[in-house]
Design a protein around this motif. Structure first.
Motif, PDB file in Angstrom:
ATOM      1  N   GLY A  15       0.797  -1.219   0.000  1.00  0.00           N
ATOM      2  CA  GLY A  15       0.000   0.000   0.000  1.00  0.00           C
ATOM      3  C   GLY A  15       0.831   1.271   0.000  1.00  0.00           C
ATOM      4  O   GLY A  15       2.062   1.267   0.137  1.00  0.00           O
ATOM      5  N   THR A  16       0.110   2.386  -0.100  1.00  0.00           N
ATOM      6  CA  THR A  16       0.719   3.721  -0.137  1.00  0.00           C
ATOM      7  C   THR A  16       0.105   4.579   0.949  1.00  0.00           C
ATOM      8  O   THR A  16      -1.126   4.567   1.120  1.00  0.00           O
ATOM      9  N   PRO A  17       0.903   5.323   1.713  1.00  0.00           N
ATOM     10  CA  PRO A  17       0.325   6.201   2.733  1.00  0.00           C
ATOM     11  C   PRO A  17      -0.631   7.213   2.122  1.00  0.00           C
ATOM     12  O   PRO A  17      -0.486   7.633   0.971  1.00  0.00           O
ATOM     13  N   ARG A  18      -1.613   7.615   2.878  1.00  0.00           N
ATOM     14  CA  ARG A  18      -2.578   8.606   2.401  1.00  0.00           C
ATOM     15  C   ARG A  18      -1.964  10.009   2.433  1.00  0.00           C
ATOM     16  O   ARG A  18      -0.993  10.255   3.129  1.00  0.00           O
ATOM     17  N   GLY A  19      -2.569  10.903   1.667  1.00  0.00           N
ATOM     18  CA  GLY A  19      -2.155  12.293   1.688  1.00  0.00           C
ATOM     19  C   GLY A  19      -1.035  12.595   0.713  1.00  0.00           C
ATOM     20  O   GLY A  19      -0.643  11.775  -0.126  1.00  0.00           O
ATOM     21  N   TRP A  20      -0.490  13.810   0.844  1.00  0.00           N
ATOM     22  CA  TRP A  20       0.514  14.271  -0.107  1.00  0.00           C
ATOM     23  C   TRP A  20       1.792  13.456  -0.045  1.00  0.00           C
ATOM     24  O   TRP A  20       2.474  13.255  -1.056  1.00  0.00           O
ATOM     25  N   ARG A  21       2.130  12.951   1.142  1.00  0.00           N
ATOM     26  CA  ARG A  21       3.353  12.157   1.267  1.00  0.00           C
ATOM     27  C   ARG A  21       3.242  10.882   0.440  1.00  0.00           C
ATOM     28  O   ARG A  21       4.182  10.493  -0.279  1.00  0.00           O
ATOM     29  N   GLY A  22       2.095  10.240   0.504  1.00  0.00           N
ATOM     30  CA  GLY A  22       1.895   9.045  -0.300  1.00  0.00           C
ATOM     31  C   GLY A  22       1.940   9.342  -1.786  1.00  0.00           C
ATOM     32  O   GLY A  22       2.471   8.551  -2.578  1.00  0.00           O
ATOM     33  N   THR A  23       1.392  10.493  -2.180  1.00  0.00           N
ATOM     34  CA  THR A  23       1.440  10.879  -3.587  1.00  0.00           C
ATOM     35  C   THR A  23       2.872  11.040  -4.068  1.00  0.00           C
ATOM     36  O   THR A  23       3.207  10.667  -5.198  1.00  0.00           O
ATOM     37  N   MET A  24       3.732  11.589  -3.222  1.00  0.00           N
ATOM     38  CA  MET A  24       5.112  11.837  -3.616  1.00  0.00           C
ATOM     39  C   MET A  24       5.935  10.562  -3.713  1.00  0.00           C
ATOM     40  O   MET A  24       6.829  10.450  -4.561  1.00  0.00           O
ATOM     41  N   ILE A  25       5.668   9.569  -2.877  1.00  0.00           N
ATOM     42  CA  ILE A  25       6.567   8.418  -2.792  1.00  0.00           C
ATOM     43  C   ILE A  25       5.995   7.163  -3.431  1.00  0.00           C
ATOM     44  O   ILE A  25       6.707   6.162  -3.557  1.00  0.00           O
ATOM     45  N   SER A  26       4.746   7.164  -3.868  1.00  0.00           N
ATOM     46  CA  SER A  26       4.127   5.945  -4.382  1.00  0.00           C
ATOM     47  C   SER A  26       4.820   5.477  -5.653  1.00  0.00           C
ATOM     48  O   SER A  26       5.137   6.273  -6.554  1.00  0.00           O
ATOM     49  N   VAL A  27       5.038   4.155  -5.733  1.00  0.00           N
ATOM     50  CA  VAL A  27       5.547   3.542  -6.952  1.00  0.00           C
ATOM     51  C   VAL A  27       4.595   2.460  -7.448  1.00  0.00           C
ATOM     52  O   VAL A  27       4.942   1.700  -8.353  1.00  0.00           O
ATOM     53  N   ASN A  28       3.404   2.374  -6.878  1.00  0.00           N
ATOM     54  CA  ASN A  28       2.441   1.352  -7.257  1.00  0.00           C
ATOM     55  C   ASN A  28       1.946   1.590  -8.680  1.00  0.00           C
ATOM     56  O   ASN A  28       1.592   2.711  -9.050  1.00  0.00           O
ATOM     57  N   HIS A  29       1.902   0.537  -9.469  1.00  0.00           N
ATOM     58  CA  HIS A  29       1.577   0.694 -10.892  1.00  0.00           C
ATOM     59  C   HIS A  29       0.163   1.211 -11.102  1.00  0.00           C
ATOM     60  O   HIS A  29      -0.096   1.960 -12.061  1.00  0.00           O
ATOM     61  N   SER A  30      -0.782   0.851 -10.229  1.00  0.00           N
ATOM     62  CA  SER A  30      -2.148   1.346 -10.390  1.00  0.00           C
ATOM     63  C   SER A  30      -2.204   2.851 -10.157  1.00  0.00           C
ATOM     64  O   SER A  30      -2.870   3.591 -10.914  1.00  0.00           O
TER      65      SER A  30
END
Length: 830
Positions: A15-30
């Motif tokens: 999973g990816t953390p919620r919020g702007w931090r998750g947006t910046m660090i996500s590498v999930n293909h979906s």
């Protein structure tokens, strides 16, 4: 309860953390795929507004709506946005989102590379849009023909914005192409042979391979033109041994395959959605794959199709005209296979099917006018007229947008988990279809009446007034249809009721999961026995949720997914993917700083981002790997497999192969330009050629050969477990590559005239720079291997990084020898 705990464990890992931090660090293909799709649609809306402004200007004769300077920016940016910021990124986003789900995988092969490509696309597109807002947008056409785009005729930064912004965006496209190729070839469900892949995967594989071969010529041309504009290196200046036709060749070596690169993913959507709508299987699967391969091959022999009026020899005209007509054969084969599928099934006239029928109508008409333009006499009459504008839009809108909108309605329940709002989508379809044909069919007539493309106004006595007015009315009807489509999608996501899983009754694996999809896709990975796994086993989704597939355990916090043999689909190894990271966005931002520095003319300052990118790349690679051997580990169903670090032919090796293929195409394009200027441009070879430095050249060649030899010795020592010896030979390889770089630089300083004197010197300096760069890359690889040995990341079992070093060392040595041969050829000829 066990299934719920397993779901939570996998969600915590993937999973990816919620919020702007998750947006910046996500590498999930979906996540990355959805971002590409949304951004591409936003750029499409911007390009559509520009198109409306163009049609408003041309609706009446002698219009003063916008002046010629603004109009040039409008049509340049409209074409550039639709080609580079909408079409390619839209299919990239769909591929990133769907491919792992269709292939039975949990993610793409290089998740951080996907994220890096996304940020490069966003930053590069933002540069272009900002230039448009500031009034310094490109204004020389989306094709940027020289000498119009040269410094003397375009003195501002308008052309530089295009050259640098598009090159920045092309980094994203190349990253996606490599990602798609490796993911399709390696990260499939066990048992999924090549002949069991869904048709969509075949279309994307061929498209990605075409991108790897087609995009380097454009990247090279952009680099050469920027060097000419910035430093007066005369690649395209006939007065100094250059030729403006060189730009056209390099551009259309990319430009014509680009048409099929845009069409093929959309055709893959047709081959996926059409059988479901017809409630049958695709007809002629093998023939379609063969047609794809033929189409990809033929598309690279058509670039002169766009240059029939530039003085090409008659024999070449006949060859390229025949090739342009021949490419219709594999395209027609696919169309007949689709028609046969409809005939063989029981079609349901649902909304996706409406868009597919619109595709058939519009695209076939565009293909017929394409065959007309392939005939040299007709092309001579219609070239650079609005007939070509009409043909282009019939092919691209009919061949891409209509199928993509069918795909949007087909997969929207998968994206949102919701059903659509009735009736609204049908109204949007009819407005788009009627508005499109009213707009562009009439352009065939204005073109045949002699209306040139790219003019900003005309007089009433030309006889085009009513045709242009009706075209403009049709364009606004079409625009309202697209707005209604956006409203329909928004209402479905925000207000509509929940959709059941697999609402279409499809047989492909993306429907074997809850919708919207979890971050990990599959609780356990399937084993595939046929091309439509859900049709063969209706309970497959339930079995996977219960953990009856592969990798059913969440262990060590690893992001695990299966890798298979590229052809047979037999189990190969387990790939442990990297998790969320800030490195992609930071690296993309630093890369953007390089392009902005060059755009503003701060060339020495641009070296700082280069050094930062090298440091980030080192950190990027260093974060991978392990200091401990794992050995065979359980994967489920009583089987074991190695992790990718200890197995041959892992994703990194395949990615390096495709990267070097793209790199070699760039070198081949540069050598093509060298040979083309030698044959076509005046004073080739020039009287002053290389007359010294032969001893240095020999030393350089020997250094490159020594580097290759030492890299091989380093790999062999690592396999035997003698890591101390491996480290010493790695140091030797680094020294040899460094000597190669120094030797090439000495040749340039001592034996070449200044690059601004003549195009030969300019090309020679670019060849030297290419060789020096690759020698330094090989040096860096050797130094990295030595550092990894010291850090304990390499052992007798974990020696795969030696394979990558060997690839780059071999390639560097080969490049140096080829460059030396080319540089000394004029001296031999004289």
């Amino acid at each position: 309860m066990n299934a719920l705990r397993h779901h939570r464990a996998l969600t915590e890992i993937w999973g990816t953390p919620r919020g702007w931090r998750g947006t910046m660090i996500s590498v999930n293909h979906s996540d990355i795929g959805k971002r590409f799709i949304l951004a591409a649609f936003a750029f499409f809306a911007i390009g559509g507004v520009l198109a409306m402004l163009i049609r408003a200007q041309l609706a009446t004769p002698d219009s003063a709506f916008v002046g010629p300077a603004i109009y040039n920016q409008l049509f340049t940016m409209h074409g550039s946005i639709m080609m580079f910021l909408f079409a390619i990124p839209m299919f990239e986003g769909l591929a990133l989102y769907l491919l792992p789900k269709m292939l039975g995988s949990r993610d793409m092969a290089f998740p951080r590379l996907s994220a890096y490509g996304w940020w490069c696309y966003l930053f590069g597109g933002t540069i272009l849009i900002a230039a448009l807002v500031l009034g310094v947008a490109p204004d020389g056409g989306w094709f940027m023909y020289t000498p119009l785009s040269s410094k003397i005729y375009t003195p501002g930064i308008n052309a530089d914005v295009w050259l640098l912004g598009i090159t920045f965006v092309e980094i994203s496209a190349m990253a996606a192409a490599i990602e798609i190729c490796v993911s399709i070839l390696k990260l499939r469900a066990p048992g999924m042979r090549l002949d069991r892949m869904p048709p969509f995967a075949w279309y994307l594989l061929i498209t990605a391979m075409m991108m790897i071969v087609a995009f380097p010529p454009l990247i090279l041309g952009s680099i050469l033109l920027e060097l000419e504009r910035a430093f007066d290196w005369p690649f395209f200046d006939p007065a100094h041994g250059g030729s403006p036709l060189l730009w056209q060749h390099l551009f259309w070596l990319f430009g014509h395959p680009e048409v099929y690169i845009i069409f093929l993913p959309a055709a893959g959507v047709v081959s996926t959605v059409l059988p479901v709508m017809a409630r049958t299987q695709i007809l002629g699967y093998g023939a379609i794959v063969a047609a794809l391969i033929a189409l990809a091959f033929l598309s690279f022999g058509l670039w002169v199709h766009h240059m029939f009026t530039t003085g090409i020899p008659h024999m070449a005209l006949g060859f390229f005209s025949a090739a342009s007509a021949l490419v219709a054969v594999p395209t027609a084969l696919q169309i007949f296979a689709w028609i046969g599928t409809l005939w063989n099934g029981r079609p349901e006239l649902k909304l996706p099917m409406l868009y597919l029928l619109g595709f058939f109508l519009v695209f076939v008409l565009g293909g017929l006018t394409g065959v007309m333009l392939a005939m040299v006499p007709f092309d001579g009459q219609a070239h650079d007229s609005y007939f070509v504008v009409a043909h282009l839009h019939y092919v691209l809108v009919g061949g891409f947008i209509f199928p993509m909108m069918a795909g949007a309605y087909y997969w929207l329940p998968h994206f949102s988990g919701r059903s659509r709002v009735p009736r609204l989508g049908e109204a949007a379809f009819w407005m788009i279809l009627v508005g499109f044909n009213l707009t562009f069919f009439l352009m065939h007539l204005t073109g045949l009446l002699g209306m040139p493309r790219r003019i900003y106004t005309y007089t009433d006595d030309m006889g085009w007034t009513w045709l242009n007015l009706l075209s403009s009315v049709g364009s606004f009807v079409m625009a309202f249809g697209f707005a209604l489509f956006a409203l329909d999608v928004g209402l479905q996501i925000a207000l509509s009721r929940r959709s059941r899983r697999n609402p279409w009754g499809a047989g492909t694996l993306e429907w074997a999961m809850p919708i919207p999809a979890p971050a990990y896709n599959f609780a356990s990975q399937p084993e595939v026995a046929d091309r439509d796994p859900l049709s063969g086993d209706p309970l497959l989704a339930l079995k996977l949720a219960r953990g009856e597939g592969y990798l059913a355990q969440a262990r060590h916090g690893w992001r695990e997914t299966m890798a298979v043999d590229s052809s047979s689909g037999a189990i190969d190894h387990v790939v442990i993917l990297p998790g969320n990271s800030r490195l992609p966005i930071v690296t993309a931002a630093v890369t953007g700083c390089f392009f902005l520095s060059v755009l503003m003319g701060y060339y020495w300052m641009a070296l700082l981002p280069v050094m930062a990118v090298i440091g980030l790349g080192w950190r990027w690679a260093w974060a991978l790997g392990s200091r401990a051997d794992v050995g065979p580990m359980a994967i489920g169903k009583g089987q074991t497999a190695l992790v990718h670090r200890e197995a041959a032919g892992g994703p990194a090796w395949w990615g390096s192969i495709f990267l070097l293929v793209a790199d070699s195409v760039l070198l081949a394009s540069l050598l093509f330009g060298y040979a083309f200027l030698w044959v076509v441009a005046p004073n080739w070879p020039p009287p002053q050629t290389i007359d010294g430095g032969l001893g240095v050249a020999i030393m350089t060649a020997l250094s490159g050969s020594a580097a290759v030899f030492l890299a091989r010795r380093s790999e062999a020592s690592g396999r035997q477990g003698s890591l101390g010896m491996a480290g010493q030979t790695a140091i030797g390889a680094a020294c040899a590559h460094g000597a190669s770089a120094i030797g090439l630089l000495v040749i340039g300083i001592t034996a070449l005239p200044p690059p601004s004197n003549h195009a030969y010197a300019a090309v020679a300096w670019v060849l030297l720079a290419y060789g020096i760069l690759h020698a330094l890359v090989a040096l860096l690889c050797a130094a990295f291997v030595r550092a990894r040995i010291g850090g304990g990341y390499i052992s007798a079992r974990r020696f795969r990084e030696f394979e990558i070093t060997r690839l780059f060392g071999d390639y560097s040595g080969m490049v140096i020898l080829i460059i030396l041969l080319c540089l000394f050829m004029p001296s031999i000829a004289l």
